[in-house]
Design an enzyme around this catalytic site. Sequence first.
Site, PDB file in Angstrom:
ATOM      1  N   HIS A 126       1.410  -5.282   7.971  1.00  0.00           N
ATOM      2  CA  HIS A 126       1.492  -4.292   6.904  1.00  0.00           C
ATOM      3  C   HIS A 126       2.196  -4.965   5.723  1.00  0.00           C
ATOM      4  O   HIS A 126       3.367  -4.737   5.465  1.00  0.00           O
ATOM      5  CB  HIS A 126       2.233  -3.027   7.363  1.00  0.00           C
ATOM      6  CG  HIS A 126       1.318  -2.001   7.929  1.00  0.00           C
ATOM      7  ND1 HIS A 126       0.339  -1.389   7.169  1.00  0.00           N
ATOM      8  CD2 HIS A 126       1.196  -1.495   9.174  1.00  0.00           C
ATOM      9  CE1 HIS A 126      -0.340  -0.542   7.928  1.00  0.00           C
ATOM     10  NE2 HIS A 126       0.149  -0.593   9.143  1.00  0.00           N
ATOM     11  N   TYR A 331     -13.886  -0.836  -8.858  1.00  0.00           N
ATOM     12  CA  TYR A 331     -12.818   0.167  -8.738  1.00  0.00           C
ATOM     13  C   TYR A 331     -12.643   0.790 -10.114  1.00  0.00           C
ATOM     14  O   TYR A 331     -12.507   0.066 -11.099  1.00  0.00           O
ATOM     15  CB  TYR A 331     -11.477  -0.481  -8.379  1.00  0.00           C
ATOM     16  CG  TYR A 331     -11.324  -0.909  -6.951  1.00  0.00           C
ATOM     17  CD1 TYR A 331     -11.996  -2.018  -6.462  1.00  0.00           C
ATOM     18  CD2 TYR A 331     -10.476  -0.217  -6.102  1.00  0.00           C
ATOM     19  CE1 TYR A 331     -11.842  -2.419  -5.149  1.00  0.00           C
ATOM     20  CE2 TYR A 331     -10.306  -0.618  -4.783  1.00  0.00           C
ATOM     21  CZ  TYR A 331     -10.992  -1.727  -4.312  1.00  0.00           C
ATOM     22  OH  TYR A 331     -10.824  -2.118  -3.016  1.00  0.00           O
ATOM     23  N   GLU A 407      14.331   0.251   3.761  1.00  0.00           N
ATOM     24  CA  GLU A 407      13.911   1.582   4.247  1.00  0.00           C
ATOM     25  C   GLU A 407      14.712   2.741   3.663  1.00  0.00           C
ATOM     26  O   GLU A 407      14.344   3.903   3.826  1.00  0.00           O
ATOM     27  CB  GLU A 407      14.007   1.619   5.779  1.00  0.00           C
ATOM     28  CG  GLU A 407      13.037   0.632   6.439  1.00  0.00           C
ATOM     29  CD  GLU A 407      13.295   0.446   7.925  1.00  0.00           C
ATOM     30  OE1 GLU A 407      14.473   0.501   8.335  1.00  0.00           O
ATOM     31  OE2 GLU A 407      12.328   0.235   8.670  1.00  0.00           O
TER      32      GLU A 407
END
Length: 430
Positions: A126, A331, A407
């Site tokens: 990720h 896009y 985080e």
Amino acid sequence: MKISTILLLMSVVPAFAQNAEVSKKADALKDQVITWRRDFHEHPELGNHEVRTSAIIAKHLQSLGIEVQTGIATTGVVGILKGGKPGPVVALRADMDGLPVTERTPVPFASKVRSTYNGQEVGVMHACGHDTHMAILMGVAQVLSSMKSELHGTVKFIFQPAEEGVEPGQKGGAEEMVKQGVLENPKVDVIFGLHINSQTEVGKIGYRPGGTMAGVDDMQIIVKGRSAHGAYPWSSVDPIVVSAEIINSLQTIVSRNINVTENPAVVTIGAINGGNRSNIIPEKVEMLGTLRSLTPADEKQLVYRVTQIATKTAEALGATAEVKIPYSNHYPVTFNDLELTRKMLPTLQKTAGTENVLLRPPVTGAEDFSFYQEKVPGLFFFLGGMPKGEDPLKAPSHHTPDFFIDESGFTLGVKTLCNLTLDYMAGKSL
Ligand SMILES: [Zn+2]
Ligand SMILES: [Zn+2]
């Protein structure tokens, strides 16, 4: 007091109360959101292969009593939360795919997953932070579903596959989700989305009205001339010389045809292939390139000028040029609706603190959130994920093996998406 003022006060006060409730509930979910994120991070899946990931999301949404649809555009999941009161349909979007990158971070939940991509064995990571988007949106679903009876409208949670694009020949991502009707039944009025950013400090939000991320068209130009011995160029129409003229003239598009005081644009030729020997003038040359623009009008202008320059230059030199735009992918511009951005800016500011909401320059990279914004007004913003005090120029960028996210910024993401939803609904129920 006018009736409209009384009505305004009646609906604004509950909105404030709701924002306080969101804050308490999002704070309480902090550790849970981090746990979800670490699990996704350790088990990343490539675009259109998000099988484990989507099953976890569907199970969570179902456990909250949210109506769930699965298998949209391969692995997409949509949750529909109908509020207790009538009102608009607000869509919130997260993307689910990892990238063919081998992780090098020292975190204990680093990915060791390997897979194949385009026929090659690769590590999977990720490396764009889509794990954080899913965990945040799962948190938002939990907070908003606990407030279901007070909701003035419906929330649609869109978890889409393959934001980073798919392998050649496959379909996927937001474009396919839209084609499969994700913005219908019930019809979406507005869409919000965020992207974590590894080079923006935690606690900050970056936004931009209008063109935020670039529209992309890739292109192929084939120049055809006449082959000859390299020693006798007068009997050729040399496609290499013609291509050189075309490449140089293409540089005038950005410098002479685009108003650079308004928006940037990019014209890049990334590949040129022609010929195989020093003394043979080939018959044709193929060029591949990419066009980036921040407004639909600039996009049109780039396509028009590239086509004109390539075909007319070739014609002037006795050759021909065939131009294909887009060649294999397109896009749209990630364009934040001006009116919606103006209306929702106070929500960003009260949630993050005015001093933490930064107007940021446009990005010449692309984001397939733009396919939703082509159909409905949308706002896409950036959430800080860089540890405080770090130098943004030294923080590892997205799509690299050292990509790292702090985080502690997730709770702000949960609060912001919740408040955007509630405040938009409050505004619409006036
Ligand atoms: Zn990415
Ligand atoms: Zn991304």
